[in-house]
Scaffold this active site. Structure first.
Site, short mmCIF file in Angstrom:
data_model
loop_
_atom_site.label_atom_id
_atom_site.label_comp_id
_atom_site.label_asym_id
_atom_site.label_seq_id
_atom_site.Cartn_x
_atom_site.Cartn_y
_atom_site.Cartn_z
N ASP A 40 0.77 -1.36 0.08
CA ASP A 40 -0.19 -0.19 -0.12
C ASP A 40 0.69 1.42 -0.21
O ASP A 40 0.40 2.40 0.26
CB ASP A 40 -0.85 -0.07 1.23
CG ASP A 40 -2.10 -0.93 1.03
OD1 ASP A 40 -2.20 -1.42 -0.01
OD2 ASP A 40 -2.48 -1.43 2.16
N HIS A 243 30.82 6.53 -4.62
CA HIS A 243 29.19 6.46 -4.43
C HIS A 243 28.78 6.03 -3.27
O HIS A 243 27.82 5.43 -2.87
CB HIS A 243 28.64 5.64 -5.33
CG HIS A 243 28.81 6.25 -6.78
ND1 HIS A 243 28.70 5.55 -8.00
CD2 HIS A 243 29.10 7.75 -7.27
CE1 HIS A 243 28.81 6.37 -9.07
NE2 HIS A 243 28.99 7.47 -8.56
N ASP A 260 28.40 15.38 -0.91
CA ASP A 260 27.79 15.62 -2.27
C ASP A 260 26.45 15.65 -2.43
O ASP A 260 25.63 14.61 -2.13
CB ASP A 260 28.42 14.55 -3.09
CG ASP A 260 28.13 14.63 -4.51
OD1 ASP A 260 27.46 15.49 -5.03
OD2 ASP A 260 28.66 14.10 -5.35
N ASP A 271 23.54 20.18 -7.90
CA ASP A 271 24.69 19.13 -7.49
C ASP A 271 25.95 19.76 -7.15
O ASP A 271 26.80 20.41 -7.77
CB ASP A 271 24.99 18.24 -8.72
CG ASP A 271 25.78 17.12 -8.68
OD1 ASP A 271 26.23 16.90 -7.62
OD2 ASP A 271 26.33 16.43 -9.80
N HIS A 350 37.80 9.75 -11.93
CA HIS A 350 36.41 9.94 -12.67
C HIS A 350 36.54 11.44 -13.46
O HIS A 350 37.69 11.78 -13.54
CB HIS A 350 35.33 10.17 -11.78
CG HIS A 350 35.59 11.24 -10.64
ND1 HIS A 350 35.36 12.62 -11.04
CD2 HIS A 350 35.81 11.18 -9.32
CE1 HIS A 350 35.32 13.44 -9.83
NE2 HIS A 350 35.81 12.55 -8.76
N HIS A 354 29.72 16.69 -15.95
CA HIS A 354 28.28 16.36 -16.53
C HIS A 354 27.21 17.31 -17.15
O HIS A 354 27.44 18.19 -16.19
CB HIS A 354 27.72 15.01 -15.89
CG HIS A 354 27.54 15.28 -14.35
ND1 HIS A 354 26.20 15.82 -13.98
CD2 HIS A 354 27.96 14.89 -13.44
CE1 HIS A 354 26.35 16.08 -12.70
NE2 HIS A 354 27.45 15.53 -12.60
N HIS A 361 22.31 14.01 -14.12
CA HIS A 361 23.32 13.63 -15.00
C HIS A 361 22.35 13.73 -16.34
O HIS A 361 21.70 12.89 -16.75
CB HIS A 361 23.81 12.19 -15.14
CG HIS A 361 24.82 11.99 -13.93
ND1 HIS A 361 25.56 10.88 -13.78
CD2 HIS A 361 25.26 12.89 -13.08
CE1 HIS A 361 26.29 11.08 -12.78
NE2 HIS A 361 26.21 12.13 -12.28
N GLU A 384 33.53 19.26 -11.13
CA GLU A 384 34.08 18.54 -9.99
C GLU A 384 35.06 17.74 -9.91
O GLU A 384 35.24 16.49 -9.62
CB GLU A 384 32.75 17.65 -9.71
CG GLU A 384 32.37 16.82 -10.85
CD GLU A 384 31.05 15.90 -10.65
OE1 GLU A 384 31.25 15.27 -9.67
OE2 GLU A 384 30.14 16.12 -11.31
N TYR A 388 41.31 11.08 -4.26
CA TYR A 388 41.10 9.94 -3.33
C TYR A 388 42.07 9.20 -3.09
O TYR A 388 42.86 8.46 -3.85
CB TYR A 388 39.78 9.32 -4.03
CG TYR A 388 38.78 10.13 -4.50
CD1 TYR A 388 37.84 10.92 -3.82
CD2 TYR A 388 38.91 10.46 -6.04
CE1 TYR A 388 36.83 11.54 -4.23
CE2 TYR A 388 37.93 11.45 -6.53
CZ TYR A 388 37.00 11.91 -5.78
OH TYR A 388 36.06 12.79 -6.38
N ARG A 405 36.70 16.26 -2.69
CA ARG A 405 35.99 16.68 -4.15
C ARG A 405 35.27 18.11 -4.06
O ARG A 405 34.80 18.28 -2.78
CB ARG A 405 35.16 15.64 -4.70
CG ARG A 405 34.39 16.04 -5.93
CD ARG A 405 33.44 14.84 -6.74
NE ARG A 405 32.41 14.33 -5.82
CZ ARG A 405 32.52 13.20 -5.29
NH1 ARG A 405 33.45 12.32 -5.25
NH2 ARG A 405 31.29 12.79 -4.47
N GLU A 407 32.86 20.70 -6.01
CA GLU A 407 31.93 20.55 -7.15
C GLU A 407 30.99 21.73 -7.13
O GLU A 407 30.14 21.74 -6.32
CB GLU A 407 30.99 19.28 -7.18
CG GLU A 407 29.95 19.19 -8.17
CD GLU A 407 29.19 17.76 -8.16
OE1 GLU A 407 29.01 17.03 -7.18
OE2 GLU A 407 28.67 17.38 -9.49
#
Ligand code: GLY
Ligand code: MN
Ligand code: MN
Length: 439
Positions: A40, A243, A260, A271, A350, A354, A361, A384, A388, A405, A407
């Site tokens: 439900d 991630h 992030d 973002d 990375h 983007h 994205h 960004e 690491y 990072r 960004e």
């Protein structure tokens, strides 16, 4: 209850532009399907980005049909009025009110879709829809075409060309109009406030999820009820998991915290990533790495200029990072050698950004005919870069588990660019200042 669309003309103009591009045929664009979570209850409903871009209509179980050619038409299929359901779930426009308030030429109950599609598809030379985006819709649309083919002996023809409407929509959505930019600026401002709030509430021994709660609080109290993607709140070594969304570890004195997070406002994403010390003061190794990433980001933002190609901000960031890694003695050899062998990828794996828009994205090709495309005014993208550093014998201990990072969201303008997320503190001095004035 969805609010009446205050921008009927804007959405009608987008549909007209798409019809002109298609030149002929029929386009079918369904919105997203509601998804059950468990008994439900459903996952929070999010309309399809393309459907909403063309209609402003937010109800599930809706489909837009466009007829292109000499007599263009814009037709909505949506849920009927249903007083019983509306008592439980809230207002539904129903076809008549939706047609009038959202500016369609006609609207029908969604229950009539298959029957009407058979009529609408007949004798159209081409059929456009988001090919492959949803298997159930693929099947349904092919079946609708088959139903027309089955009537061939009565003289009707099914469209012989079937193609992906997204080829056209992606390019339209890539260049943001003034209405979109206004929303994106507001999404950016709310998200900057959330990062500032997170900095002010961070201190040793708090849990990552407590800081996530501060972000969500700030989004929601400004009308952005959902994040644009699951927030990453990653203390210490967790920041080296790109991630990471566990958000359930205790923040430690002496660690960095990477956040992030961005809100979605009226269908548009922000973002932003910021990285800052849990205790409010960068130590010297953290500061060294931070300044390298910040310089890489500045170089990339400077390269996000109209006429420059998509890859130039990435190349600019990589160059600064690679030199920084050599200076830190975690990459070895000349700058050219590190770039050539891509040994920097051990610490920066990375890409630098983007497209950003309705989807975090966002849609739009990055290459045209095999070449990186040129940046144009109205495009919005993230910048960004990061670094690491996982523990390893050949890495100085002071650098272990540093994950950083930074960004920002960038609008390419005629004269350069605008950083939409400027208000989120970013320099070492600004971050330390905000954290000194904690609540
Ligand atoms: N937050 C997703 C990304 O930065 O791409
Ligand atoms: Mn991000
Ligand atoms: Mn991003």
């Amino acid at each position: 209850m969805t609010r009446p669309n205050p921008n009927i003309a804007l959405y009608a103009e987008r549909r007209r532009k798409l019809q002109q591009q298609l030149q002929r045929g029929i386009a079918i664009i369904p919105t997203a399907t509601e998804v059950a979570r468990n008994a439900d209850t459903h996952y929070d409903y999010r309309y399809d980005s393309n459907f909403h871009y063309l209609t402003g209509f937010a109800e599930p179980e809706s489909v837009l049909v466009l007829i292109a050619g000499e007599k263009p038409q814009s037709i909505l299929f949506c849920r009927d009025k249903n007083l019983e359901r509306e008592i439980w779930d809230g207002h539904r426009y129903g076809p008549d009110a939706a047609c009038e308030q959202f500016g369609f030429d006609a609207a029908y109950p969604i229950a009539q879709l298959d029957e009407k599609l058979a009529e609408l598809i007949a004798d159209q030379p081409a059929l456009f829809y988001p090919l492959g985006a949803n298997q159930a819709w693929d099947t349904r649309i092919i079946q609708a075409r088959e139903a027309v083919k089955a009537k061939a002996r009565s003289g009707v023809r099914a469209p012989s060309d079937i193609s992906d409407i997204c080829v056209h929509l992606n390019e339209m959505r890539l260049i943001k109009d003034a209405h979109e930019l206004d929303i994106m600026r507001r999404a950016a401002t709310i998200s900057c406030g959330a990062h500032r709030r997170a900095m002010r509430h961070t201190r040793p021994d708090r849990q990552e999820y407590e800081i996530e709660a501060e972000l969500l609080h700030e989004f929601c109290r400004h009308g952005a009820r959902h994040p644009a993607y699951t927030s990453i709140v990653a203390g210490g070594a967790n920041a080296c998991t790109l991630h990471y969304v566990g958000n359930n570890a205790r923040l430690k004195d002496g660690d960095l915290l990477l956040i992030d997070a961005g809100c979605e406002l009226d269908g548009y994403a922000a973002d932003i990533t910021r990285t800052f010390p849990v205790n409010g003061r960068f130590d010297s190794a953290q500061k060294d790495v931070y300044e390298i990433v910040l310089a890489a980001q500045a170089a990339a933002i400077a390269a996000a200029q109209p006429g420059n190609t998509w890859n130039m901000p990435h190349d600019a960031a990589v160059r600064v990072l690679a030199q920084g890694f050599i200076d830190l003695k975690i990459c070895h050899g000349s700058l050219d050698a590190v770039l050539e062998k891509e040994s920097y990828k051990r610490f920066y794996m990375h890409r630098t950004g983007h497209w950003l828009g309705r989807d975090v994205h966002d849609v739009g090709d990055y290459k045209i005919n095999g070449e990186w495309r040129a940046l144009q005014p109205g495009m919005t993208l993230t910048v960004e870069p990061g670094c690491y550093i996982r523990p390893a014998d050949d890495i100085p201990l002071a650098l272990w588990n540093i994950g950083i990072r930074i960004e920002d969201d960038i609008l390419v303008t005629a004269s350069g660019n605008e950083v939409l997320t400027q208000a989120a503190p970013k320099t070492v001095a600004d971050i330390e200042e905000v954290m000194r004035n904690e609540d």
